[in-house]
Structure formats: C-alpha cells, structure tokens
Design a protein around this motif. Structure first.
Motif, PDB file in Angstrom:
ATOM      1  N   MET A  96     -17.578   1.899 -17.217  1.00  0.00           N
ATOM      2  CA  MET A  96     -17.279   2.651 -18.440  1.00  0.00           C
ATOM      3  C   MET A  96     -18.210   2.210 -19.561  1.00  0.00           C
ATOM      4  N   VAL A  97     -18.573   3.157 -20.423  1.00  0.00           N
ATOM      5  CA  VAL A  97     -19.296   2.845 -21.648  1.00  0.00           C
ATOM      6  C   VAL A  97     -18.322   3.096 -22.789  1.00  0.00           C
ATOM      7  N   SER A  98     -18.160   2.099 -23.652  1.00  0.00           N
ATOM      8  CA  SER A  98     -17.189   2.169 -24.743  1.00  0.00           C
ATOM      9  C   SER A  98     -17.874   2.008 -26.085  1.00  0.00           C
ATOM     10  N   ALA A  99     -17.262   2.629 -27.103  1.00  0.00           N
ATOM     11  CA  ALA A  99     -17.679   2.433 -28.490  1.00  0.00           C
ATOM     12  C   ALA A  99     -16.544   1.692 -29.182  1.00  0.00           C
ATOM     13  N   PHE A 100     -16.856   0.525 -29.727  1.00  0.00           N
ATOM     14  CA  PHE A 100     -15.849  -0.345 -30.339  1.00  0.00           C
ATOM     15  C   PHE A 100     -16.146  -0.499 -31.826  1.00  0.00           C
ATOM     16  N   ALA A 101     -15.197  -0.098 -32.679  1.00  0.00           N
ATOM     17  CA  ALA A 101     -15.327  -0.274 -34.123  1.00  0.00           C
ATOM     18  C   ALA A 101     -14.917  -1.704 -34.450  1.00  0.00           C
ATOM     19  N   ALA A 102     -15.887  -2.526 -34.823  1.00  0.00           N
ATOM     20  CA  ALA A 102     -15.638  -3.960 -35.007  1.00  0.00           C
ATOM     21  C   ALA A 102     -14.643  -4.233 -36.133  1.00  0.00           C
ATOM     22  N   ARG A 103     -14.801  -3.597 -37.287  1.00  0.00           N
ATOM     23  CA  ARG A 103     -13.923  -3.884 -38.421  1.00  0.00           C
ATOM     24  C   ARG A 103     -12.488  -3.479 -38.124  1.00  0.00           C
ATOM     25  N   GLN A 110     -14.479   6.259 -24.878  1.00  0.00           N
ATOM     26  CA  GLN A 110     -15.061   5.742 -23.641  1.00  0.00           C
ATOM     27  C   GLN A 110     -15.539   6.905 -22.791  1.00  0.00           C
ATOM     28  N   VAL A 111     -16.581   6.658 -22.020  1.00  0.00           N
ATOM     29  CA  VAL A 111     -17.083   7.637 -21.059  1.00  0.00           C
ATOM     30  C   VAL A 111     -17.315   6.906 -19.749  1.00  0.00           C
ATOM     31  N   LYS A 112     -16.851   7.502 -18.679  1.00  0.00           N
ATOM     32  CA  LYS A 112     -17.086   6.929 -17.347  1.00  0.00           C
ATOM     33  C   LYS A 112     -18.518   7.239 -16.932  1.00  0.00           C
ATOM     34  N   VAL A 113     -19.189   6.245 -16.404  1.00  0.00           N
ATOM     35  CA  VAL A 113     -20.540   6.422 -15.886  1.00  0.00           C
ATOM     36  C   VAL A 113     -20.415   6.964 -14.467  1.00  0.00           C
ATOM     37  N   SER A 114     -21.048   8.083 -14.191  1.00  0.00           N
ATOM     38  CA  SER A 114     -20.934   8.659 -12.849  1.00  0.00           C
ATOM     39  C   SER A 114     -21.617   7.747 -11.832  1.00  0.00           C
ATOM     40  N   GLU A 115     -21.185   7.846 -10.586  1.00  0.00           N
ATOM     41  CA  GLU A 115     -21.649   6.930  -9.540  1.00  0.00           C
ATOM     42  C   GLU A 115     -23.161   6.994  -9.320  1.00  0.00           C
ATOM     43  N   ALA A 122     -24.721   8.194 -19.975  1.00  0.00           N
ATOM     44  CA  ALA A 122     -23.376   8.216 -20.549  1.00  0.00           C
ATOM     45  C   ALA A 122     -23.361   8.006 -22.066  1.00  0.00           C
ATOM     46  N   ILE A 123     -24.270   7.204 -22.601  1.00  0.00           N
ATOM     47  CA  ILE A 123     -24.257   6.891 -24.034  1.00  0.00           C
ATOM     48  C   ILE A 123     -24.395   8.144 -24.894  1.00  0.00           C
ATOM     49  N   PRO A 124     -25.329   9.065 -24.612  1.00  0.00           N
ATOM     50  CA  PRO A 124     -25.399  10.273 -25.439  1.00  0.00           C
ATOM     51  C   PRO A 124     -24.113  11.107 -25.400  1.00  0.00           C
ATOM     52  N   LYS A 125     -23.449  11.160 -24.252  1.00  0.00           N
ATOM     53  CA  LYS A 125     -22.177  11.878 -24.160  1.00  0.00           C
ATOM     54  C   LYS A 125     -21.128  11.240 -25.058  1.00  0.00           C
ATOM     55  N   LEU A 126     -21.092   9.911 -25.078  1.00  0.00           N
ATOM     56  CA  LEU A 126     -20.162   9.187 -25.930  1.00  0.00           C
ATOM     57  C   LEU A 126     -20.499   9.436 -27.402  1.00  0.00           C
ATOM     58  N   LEU A 127     -21.766   9.366 -27.752  1.00  0.00           N
ATOM     59  CA  LEU A 127     -22.174   9.595 -29.138  1.00  0.00           C
ATOM     60  C   LEU A 127     -21.798  10.995 -29.621  1.00  0.00           C
ATOM     61  N   ASP A 128     -21.862  11.979 -28.733  1.00  0.00           N
ATOM     62  CA  ASP A 128     -21.504  13.357 -29.095  1.00  0.00           C
ATOM     63  C   ASP A 128     -20.051  13.459 -29.541  1.00  0.00           C
ATOM     64  N   MET A 129     -19.186  12.595 -29.034  1.00  0.00           N
ATOM     65  CA  MET A 129     -17.762  12.645 -29.361  1.00  0.00           C
ATOM     66  C   MET A 129     -17.415  11.923 -30.656  1.00  0.00           C
ATOM     67  N   LEU A 130     -18.293  11.059 -31.126  1.00  0.00           N
ATOM     68  CA  LEU A 130     -17.944  10.153 -32.211  1.00  0.00           C
ATOM     69  C   LEU A 130     -18.371  10.643 -33.583  1.00  0.00           C
ATOM     70  N   ALA A 131     -17.580  10.294 -34.593  1.00  0.00           N
ATOM     71  CA  ALA A 131     -17.950  10.477 -35.999  1.00  0.00           C
ATOM     72  C   ALA A 131     -18.457   9.122 -36.474  1.00  0.00           C
ATOM     73  N   ILE A 132     -19.779   8.951 -36.551  1.00  0.00           N
ATOM     74  CA  ILE A 132     -20.355   7.632 -36.852  1.00  0.00           C
ATOM     75  C   ILE A 132     -21.178   7.619 -38.133  1.00  0.00           C
ATOM     76  N   GLU A 133     -21.106   8.663 -38.915  1.00  0.00           N
ATOM     77  CA  GLU A 133     -21.887   8.723 -40.150  1.00  0.00           C
ATOM     78  C   GLU A 133     -21.621   7.485 -41.002  1.00  0.00           C
ATOM     79  N   GLY A 134     -22.705   6.828 -41.420  1.00  0.00           N
ATOM     80  CA  GLY A 134     -22.583   5.645 -42.257  1.00  0.00           C
ATOM     81  C   GLY A 134     -22.398   4.347 -41.496  1.00  0.00           C
ATOM     82  N   ALA A 135     -22.234   4.412 -40.209  1.00  0.00           N
ATOM     83  CA  ALA A 135     -22.002   3.201 -39.412  1.00  0.00           C
ATOM     84  C   ALA A 135     -23.329   2.579 -38.979  1.00  0.00           C
ATOM     85  N   ILE A 136     -23.243   1.358 -38.524  1.00  0.00           N
ATOM     86  CA  ILE A 136     -24.366   0.677 -37.872  1.00  0.00           C
ATOM     87  C   ILE A 136     -23.987   0.581 -36.407  1.00  0.00           C
ATOM     88  N   VAL A 137     -24.750   1.239 -35.554  1.00  0.00           N
ATOM     89  CA  VAL A 137     -24.457   1.280 -34.123  1.00  0.00           C
ATOM     90  C   VAL A 137     -25.327   0.249 -33.418  1.00  0.00           C
TER      91      VAL A 137
END
Length: 169
Positions: A96-103, A110-115, A122-137
């Motif tokens: 799995m690839v996960s995005a974790f908000a530290a604060r 999370q997005v499952k990485v296909s076999e 997987a990372i671009p798929k995860l980024l498409d789902m997230l609202a990250i404006e103003g964040a440091i990734v």
C-alpha cells in the motif's frame, strides 16, 4: 461502515472480529449511531462490504477526512509499506502507498499497489484523491519522478523528494 472502520483502526483482521466487537460494544457504538436493530452478524457484514465499490468508497472517505481537517497544513508524508501477514501461499503480499498528515497524525488516503506495478504508478493515483494545497509533500527516492513532482506543484503544494546517487540530474 462505522463498525467496520472503527474495528479496522483497532486491528480487526476478519469480519468475524468486527461482528464480535459490535455485539460486545453496542453501548459504545450507540454513542455515535442508533443501531436500533443491533449490529449486523458477520455474514451480513460480509454481504454489506462485498457490495461496496472500493475505489468509490475510498474517494468518499478521503473527501470526508479532508472536510474534517481542512486543507492539509504542514507535512504530508507519502510512503509505501507492505501489509503485515498479507502474503499467502498462492498470493503475493499486499503493498500500500499511504499519505500521512504529520500534524494531524492521520492517514489521509491509501492506494493498493497492483501486483504487476510499483509505487511510481500508485503515487499519482493517491495524489489525485488528496487536497494538498499549501502542504509540503515528502516522498522517498522511489517516488522521485518528474511527473510526480509536477503533479504536486500543479496541486499548489511543495515537495521534498529524496534522491539516490544515480538521480543526479
């Protein structure tokens, strides 16, 4: 869904675990929802979960989390991990690839990485789902790709990408 989400967070590994928890902790669950008919039996829970469109549920869940915490401030760490005890005799381990908000100390999605794939897909798929404006990734060297960096910049966020020695340019 509340029951399933709560128990997944507490480490339930089977639908039977979730059903057992629901029966034993009905009073606790009723603080959040009425559960007028009690909690579903494990076979009914299985039917409910089997009918869910996993990708649509994931999009809705990520949107709900974003609405709770607002725009991601601070650091969003993106990283891949292999799910413990997920490898079987006839199947590969789940990655799995996960995005974790530290604060907020919260997994945003999370997005499952296909076999037949890897984190780079997987990372671009995860980024498409997230609202990250103003964040440091932040992403480790596996995700240090021009397309991934551009996607982060396009979403009005900043990025810190790890480099390996062979990624000098």
């Amino acid at each position: 869904l509340l029951l399933g989400l709560a128990m997944t967070g507490f480490g339930a590994e089977t639908i039977a675990d979730i059903a057992r928890f629901g029966q034993k902790k009905l009073a606790l669950l009723r603080r959040f929802r009425p559960f007028a008919e009690g909690t579903p039996a494990h076979d009914h829970l299985g039917d409910i979960l089997a009918t869910l469109d996993a990708e649509q549920f994931q999009r809705c869940f990520v949107a709900w989390v974003a609405a709770l915490i607002g725009i991601s401030e601070g650091v969003v760490a993106i990283d891949g991990k292999t799910v413990r005890r997920s490898k079987g005799a006839a199947k590969q381990a789940i990655h799995m690839v996960s995005a974790f908000a530290a604060r907020q100390r919260m997994v945003l999605g999370q997005v499952k990485v296909s076999e037949k794939s890897n984190e780079i897909i997987a990372i671009p798929k995860l980024l498409d789902m997230l609202a990250i404006e103003g964040a440091i990734v932040t992403i480790d060297a596996m995700g240090c790709q021009r397309e991934i960096a551009q996607k982060i910049v396009d979403k009005k966020a900043d990025c810190v990408l790890a480099l390996k020695g062979n990624q000098g340019t």
